[in-house]
Design an enzyme around this catalytic site. Structure first.
Site, PDB file in Angstrom:
ATOM      1  N   ASP A  13      30.630 -22.689 -67.750  1.00  0.00           N
ATOM      2  CA  ASP A  13      30.154 -22.111 -66.497  1.00  0.00           C
ATOM      3  C   ASP A  13      29.116 -21.018 -66.687  1.00  0.00           C
ATOM      4  O   ASP A  13      28.999 -20.107 -65.867  1.00  0.00           O
ATOM      5  CB  ASP A  13      31.328 -21.560 -65.665  1.00  0.00           C
ATOM      6  CG  ASP A  13      32.357 -22.628 -65.357  1.00  0.00           C
ATOM      7  OD1 ASP A  13      31.954 -23.800 -65.224  1.00  0.00           O
ATOM      8  OD2 ASP A  13      33.548 -22.298 -65.261  1.00  0.00           O
ATOM      9  N   LYS A  16      24.531 -23.678 -66.978  1.00  0.00           N
ATOM     10  CA  LYS A  16      23.777 -24.744 -67.634  1.00  0.00           C
ATOM     11  C   LYS A  16      23.037 -25.618 -66.619  1.00  0.00           C
ATOM     12  O   LYS A  16      21.873 -25.967 -66.811  1.00  0.00           O
ATOM     13  CB  LYS A  16      24.731 -25.624 -68.468  1.00  0.00           C
ATOM     14  CG  LYS A  16      25.433 -24.858 -69.582  1.00  0.00           C
ATOM     15  CD  LYS A  16      26.478 -25.698 -70.289  1.00  0.00           C
ATOM     16  CE  LYS A  16      27.709 -26.008 -69.471  1.00  0.00           C
ATOM     17  NZ  LYS A  16      28.558 -24.851 -69.120  1.00  0.00           N
ATOM     18  N   GLY A  40      31.419 -28.850 -64.079  1.00  0.00           N
ATOM     19  CA  GLY A  40      30.880 -28.646 -62.729  1.00  0.00           C
ATOM     20  C   GLY A  40      29.591 -27.863 -62.894  1.00  0.00           C
ATOM     21  O   GLY A  40      29.618 -26.698 -63.260  1.00  0.00           O
ATOM     22  N   HIS A  41      28.461 -28.525 -62.739  1.00  0.00           N
ATOM     23  CA  HIS A  41      27.165 -27.884 -62.972  1.00  0.00           C
ATOM     24  C   HIS A  41      26.449 -27.677 -61.638  1.00  0.00           C
ATOM     25  O   HIS A  41      26.164 -28.631 -60.924  1.00  0.00           O
ATOM     26  CB  HIS A  41      26.316 -28.742 -63.917  1.00  0.00           C
ATOM     27  CG  HIS A  41      26.903 -28.836 -65.305  1.00  0.00           C
ATOM     28  ND1 HIS A  41      26.320 -29.540 -66.325  1.00  0.00           N
ATOM     29  CD2 HIS A  41      28.017 -28.273 -65.833  1.00  0.00           C
ATOM     30  CE1 HIS A  41      27.052 -29.418 -67.427  1.00  0.00           C
ATOM     31  NE2 HIS A  41      28.102 -28.666 -67.142  1.00  0.00           N
ATOM     32  N   GLN A 222      30.847 -27.748 -70.734  1.00  0.00           N
ATOM     33  CA  GLN A 222      31.795 -26.747 -71.243  1.00  0.00           C
ATOM     34  C   GLN A 222      31.021 -25.686 -72.057  1.00  0.00           C
ATOM     35  O   GLN A 222      29.849 -25.477 -71.808  1.00  0.00           O
ATOM     36  CB  GLN A 222      32.905 -27.378 -72.078  1.00  0.00           C
ATOM     37  CG  GLN A 222      33.902 -28.196 -71.272  1.00  0.00           C
ATOM     38  CD  GLN A 222      33.403 -29.564 -70.881  1.00  0.00           C
ATOM     39  OE1 GLN A 222      33.040 -30.366 -71.709  1.00  0.00           O
ATOM     40  NE2 GLN A 222      33.407 -29.875 -69.592  1.00  0.00           N
TER      41      GLN A 222
HETATM   42  P1  GDP Z   1      27.595 -24.532 -65.505  1.00  0.00           P
HETATM   43  O1  GDP Z   1      28.896 -25.228 -65.547  1.00  0.00           O
HETATM   44  O2  GDP Z   1      27.251 -23.894 -66.810  1.00  0.00           O
HETATM   45  O3  GDP Z   1      26.472 -25.354 -64.976  1.00  0.00           O
HETATM   46  O4  GDP Z   1      27.794 -23.311 -64.479  1.00  0.00           O
HETATM   47  P2  GDP Z   1      28.522 -23.394 -63.041  1.00  0.00           P
HETATM   48  O5  GDP Z   1      27.632 -24.086 -62.101  1.00  0.00           O
HETATM   49  O6  GDP Z   1      29.899 -23.898 -63.177  1.00  0.00           O
HETATM   50  O7  GDP Z   1      28.675 -21.861 -62.709  1.00  0.00           O
HETATM   51  C1  GDP Z   1      27.588 -21.006 -62.606  1.00  0.00           C
HETATM   52  C2  GDP Z   1      27.614 -20.381 -61.208  1.00  0.00           C
HETATM   53  O8  GDP Z   1      26.747 -19.269 -61.161  1.00  0.00           O
HETATM   54  C3  GDP Z   1      27.114 -21.325 -60.129  1.00  0.00           C
HETATM   55  O9  GDP Z   1      27.776 -21.032 -58.931  1.00  0.00           O
HETATM   56  C4  GDP Z   1      25.636 -20.978 -60.023  1.00  0.00           C
HETATM   57  O10 GDP Z   1      25.092 -21.269 -58.752  1.00  0.00           O
HETATM   58  C5  GDP Z   1      25.685 -19.505 -60.245  1.00  0.00           C
HETATM   59  N1  GDP Z   1      24.502 -18.920 -60.920  1.00  0.00           N
HETATM   60  C6  GDP Z   1      23.734 -19.460 -61.886  1.00  0.00           C
HETATM   61  N2  GDP Z   1      22.835 -18.562 -62.294  1.00  0.00           N
HETATM   62  C7  GDP Z   1      23.046 -17.434 -61.605  1.00  0.00           C
HETATM   63  C8  GDP Z   1      22.455 -16.136 -61.612  1.00  0.00           C
HETATM   64  O11 GDP Z   1      21.560 -15.823 -62.383  1.00  0.00           O
HETATM   65  N3  GDP Z   1      22.967 -15.219 -60.740  1.00  0.00           N
HETATM   66  C9  GDP Z   1      23.989 -15.512 -59.889  1.00  0.00           C
HETATM   67  N4  GDP Z   1      24.417 -14.538 -59.081  1.00  0.00           N
HETATM   68  N5  GDP Z   1      24.564 -16.723 -59.855  1.00  0.00           N
HETATM   69  C10 GDP Z   1      24.107 -17.663 -60.711  1.00  0.00           C
HETATM   70  P1  IMO Z   2      31.303 -26.703 -67.377  1.00  0.00           P
HETATM   71  O1  IMO Z   2      30.530 -27.845 -67.981  1.00  0.00           O
HETATM   72  C1  IMO Z   2      34.730 -24.040 -67.668  1.00  0.00           C
HETATM   73  C2  IMO Z   2      38.392 -25.678 -69.395  1.00  0.00           C
HETATM   74  C3  IMO Z   2      39.579 -25.874 -68.490  1.00  0.00           C
HETATM   75  C4  IMO Z   2      40.717 -25.703 -69.476  1.00  0.00           C
HETATM   76  C5  IMO Z   2      40.164 -26.345 -70.745  1.00  0.00           C
HETATM   77  C6  IMO Z   2      40.577 -27.797 -70.939  1.00  0.00           C
HETATM   78  O2  IMO Z   2      31.246 -26.642 -65.916  1.00  0.00           O
HETATM   79  O3  IMO Z   2      30.951 -25.417 -68.052  1.00  0.00           O
HETATM   80  P2  IMO Z   2      40.033 -30.116 -69.778  1.00  0.00           P
HETATM   81  O4  IMO Z   2      39.913 -30.501 -68.341  1.00  0.00           O
HETATM   82  O5  IMO Z   2      38.795 -30.337 -70.561  1.00  0.00           O
HETATM   83  O6  IMO Z   2      41.235 -30.704 -70.425  1.00  0.00           O
HETATM   84  O7  IMO Z   2      40.314 -28.521 -69.753  1.00  0.00           O
HETATM   85  O8  IMO Z   2      38.751 -26.270 -70.625  1.00  0.00           O
HETATM   86  N1  IMO Z   2      37.158 -26.335 -68.937  1.00  0.00           N
HETATM   87  C7  IMO Z   2      36.100 -25.691 -68.441  1.00  0.00           C
HETATM   88  N2  IMO Z   2      35.936 -24.380 -68.153  1.00  0.00           N
HETATM   89  N3  IMO Z   2      33.715 -24.906 -67.474  1.00  0.00           N
HETATM   90  C8  IMO Z   2      33.864 -26.213 -67.775  1.00  0.00           C
HETATM   91  O9  IMO Z   2      32.845 -27.088 -67.720  1.00  0.00           O
HETATM   92  C9  IMO Z   2      35.109 -26.663 -68.240  1.00  0.00           C
HETATM   93  N4  IMO Z   2      35.603 -27.871 -68.591  1.00  0.00           N
HETATM   94  C10 IMO Z   2      36.845 -27.655 -69.029  1.00  0.00           C
HETATM   95  O10 IMO Z   2      39.607 -24.905 -67.477  1.00  0.00           O
HETATM   96  O11 IMO Z   2      40.910 -24.341 -69.749  1.00  0.00           O
HETATM   97 MG    MG Z   3      30.717 -25.264 -64.523  1.00  0.00          MG
END
Ligand code: GDP
Ligand code: IMO
Ligand code: MG
Length: 421
Positions: A13, A16, A40-41, A222
């Site tokens: 998270d 990416k 979840g991207h 991840q």
């Molecule tokens: P990913 O899994 O690495 O793609 O990241 P996620 O989408 O799960 O989580 C990142 C969260 O931070 C999302 O809700 C994005 O919309 C938000 N986000 C990304 N970059 C920024 C930033 O620079 N500032 C803020 N406030 N939110 C951001």
């Molecule tokens: P993105 O790509 C954050 C965590 C889960 C749990 C562990 C194992 O959005 O960054 P799993 O479902 O793989 O068996 O879970 O890994 N986890 C993540 N945490 N971002 C993710 O993906 C994750 N995918 C799995 O919360 O602790």
């Molecule tokens: Mg994510």
């Protein structure tokens, strides 16, 4: 002409999805190499927010091809739902995507097995997203799995039944509320739907593209601390989330890799169980969670928040061979009078700057350096020259500590809130 990798350096998270979307215009192909719908991207542009789970984050750009690599595991039901959701914004999603025949399929019973495994672990549960990731990779390495290419063969139904029955036998030892029969119909319907996207031998296509001088961005899911080998085992996911995973997850040789973009939050978060040395349980932690809107993009669970952890980042940088750093969510730190960075750990009476075998609180205490914060709102900044002095100082400090340049700073979720240094 080369492959660059973008991957998370923390526990996922990091942002990416946003950065892959921003970078896509520089690449011909975006390829996911591991993970599955546990990811979840999030992408934001034109006032709209999209969350992708299996689809690569280059999908909203007309001229790029999006490949789901052999290292990915696919749940056809979730994948279908995901496509239907973005169809209004990306009507030609079918022609912009390709799926590796060697990618493994998540069966409905894999999801049930995930729940059973967590139930059996009780208090020691991983906090899995319960998408069936672990059981599917277990069947892959156990040589029992079903792959996308199998759906094109006459004995698919038979192979499905065999694997399902094996799973049902295992599941009979658990009391689970799981209606696999109704899910099964949806699963087969979703596979038919999925066939609108060309199935390919992606390793052949990718190597051919490289020979033709194309540029490829490998999108990680991840984060490095969730890597099956190098993460905080057993509280990890079941794939190699690190740079080597891009080679095995796409069939690309190590000598084809050019840049490795390591992405991290200006602080740190984790969702699910497992050690997190810099986790905050105070007002500061609550502020980070609130300002950063730290809720899981896949499960909606609140993310645990803490200060940045430099020993962990140094470790991830080394394992991945990171060449450039990308710092996300620096805007969330606005308003903190003091920012802390963990520079070392006290580990069993010793001061260490590396990552020890176990990160549990009984072994590890973070040692912090305090830095002055900034009060300005930075979300509308468009050039590095406008950075508050203390943000600039934080960036300089991190570059010095980590030994790798920070080339991009993100100051908000939108595509446009991205500053190149
Ligand atoms: P990913 O899994 O690495 O793609 O990241 P996620 O989408 O799960 O989580 C990142 C969260 O931070 C999302 O809700 C994005 O919309 C938000 N986000 C990304 N970059 C920024 C930033 O620079 N500032 C803020 N406030 N939110 C951001
Ligand atoms: P993105 O790509 C954050 C965590 C889960 C749990 C562990 C194992 O959005 O960054 P799993 O479902 O793989 O068996 O879970 O890994 N986890 C993540 N945490 N971002 C993710 O993906 C994750 N995918 C799995 O919360 O602790
Ligand atoms: Mg994510």
């Amino acid at each position: 002409m080369a492959v660059d990798i973008l991957l998370g350096l923390q526990w996922g998270d990091e942002g990416k999805g946003k950065i892959v979307d921003v970078f896509t215009q520089k690449y011909n192909i975006i390829a996911r190499f591991q993970g599955g719908p546990n990811a979840g991207h999030t992408l934001e542009f034109d006032g709209q927010k999209h969350v992708l789970h299996t689809i690569p984050s280059g999908i909203f750009h007309e001229n790029s091809l999006n490949i789901i690599g052999n290292g990915v595991v696919i749940d056809p039901i979730i994948f279908k739902r995901e496509i239907e959701k973005i169809l209004p914004s990306a009507p030609d999603v079918f022609s912009r995507m390709r799926i590796s025949r060697k990618a493994h399929l998540i069966l409905p019973t894999h999801r049930a097995l995930d729940a059973a495994s967590e139930q059996a672990k009780g208090k020691k549960k991983i906090g899995s997203t319960l998408k069936g990731i672990g059981p599917t990779y277990m069947d892959k390495t156990g040589r029992n799995g079903l792959r996308v290419g199998d759906t094109e063969l006459p004995d698919f139904q038979e192979n499905y039944e065999n694997l399902k029955n094996k799973h049902l036998e295992l599941l009979s030892h658990f009391e689970l509320d799981f209606d696999w029969q109704s899910t099964e119909q949806d699963w087969f319907a979703a596979i038919e739907f999925m066939k609108q996207i060309p199935f390919i031998d992606s390793e052949v296509v990718l190597n051919e593209a490289l020979r033709k001088g194309k540029d490829i961005l490998a999108e990680g899911a991840q984060g490095s601390l969730l890597d099956i080998d190098f993460g905080t085992y057993p509280f990890v996911t079941s794939s190699n989330t690190t740079a080597a995973g891009a080679c095995t997850g796409l069939g690309i040789a190590p000598n084809k890799i050019r840049d490795v973009f390591g992405i991290f939050k200006a602080y740190c978060t984790r969702v699910g169980s497992g050690p997190f040395p810099t986790e905050l349980f105070d007002e500061n932690g609550a502020t980070l969670a609130k300002k950063g809107n730290e809720f899981g993009s896949t499960t909606g669970r609140p993310r645990r928040c803490g200060w940045i952890d430099l020993p962990a980042l140094r470790y991830a940088i080394a394992i991945n061979g990171v060449t450039q750093l990308i710092m996300m969510k620096a805007d969330v730190l606005s308003g903190f009078e003091e920012i802390k960075a963990c520079t070392a750990y006290e580990y069993r009476g010793e001061i260490i700057e590396s990552l020890p075998y176990r990160l549990d609180p009984e072994f590890v205490k973070p040692i912090y350096k305090s830095l002055p914060g900034w009060s300005q709102d930075v979300t509308k900044i468009t050039t590095p020259a406008e950075f508050p002095d203390n943000l600039r100082a934080y960036i300089n400090f991190l570059e010095l500590e980590l030994g790798v340049p920070i080339s991009v700073v993100s100051l908000g979720p939108d595509r446009n809130q991205t500053i190149y240094l």
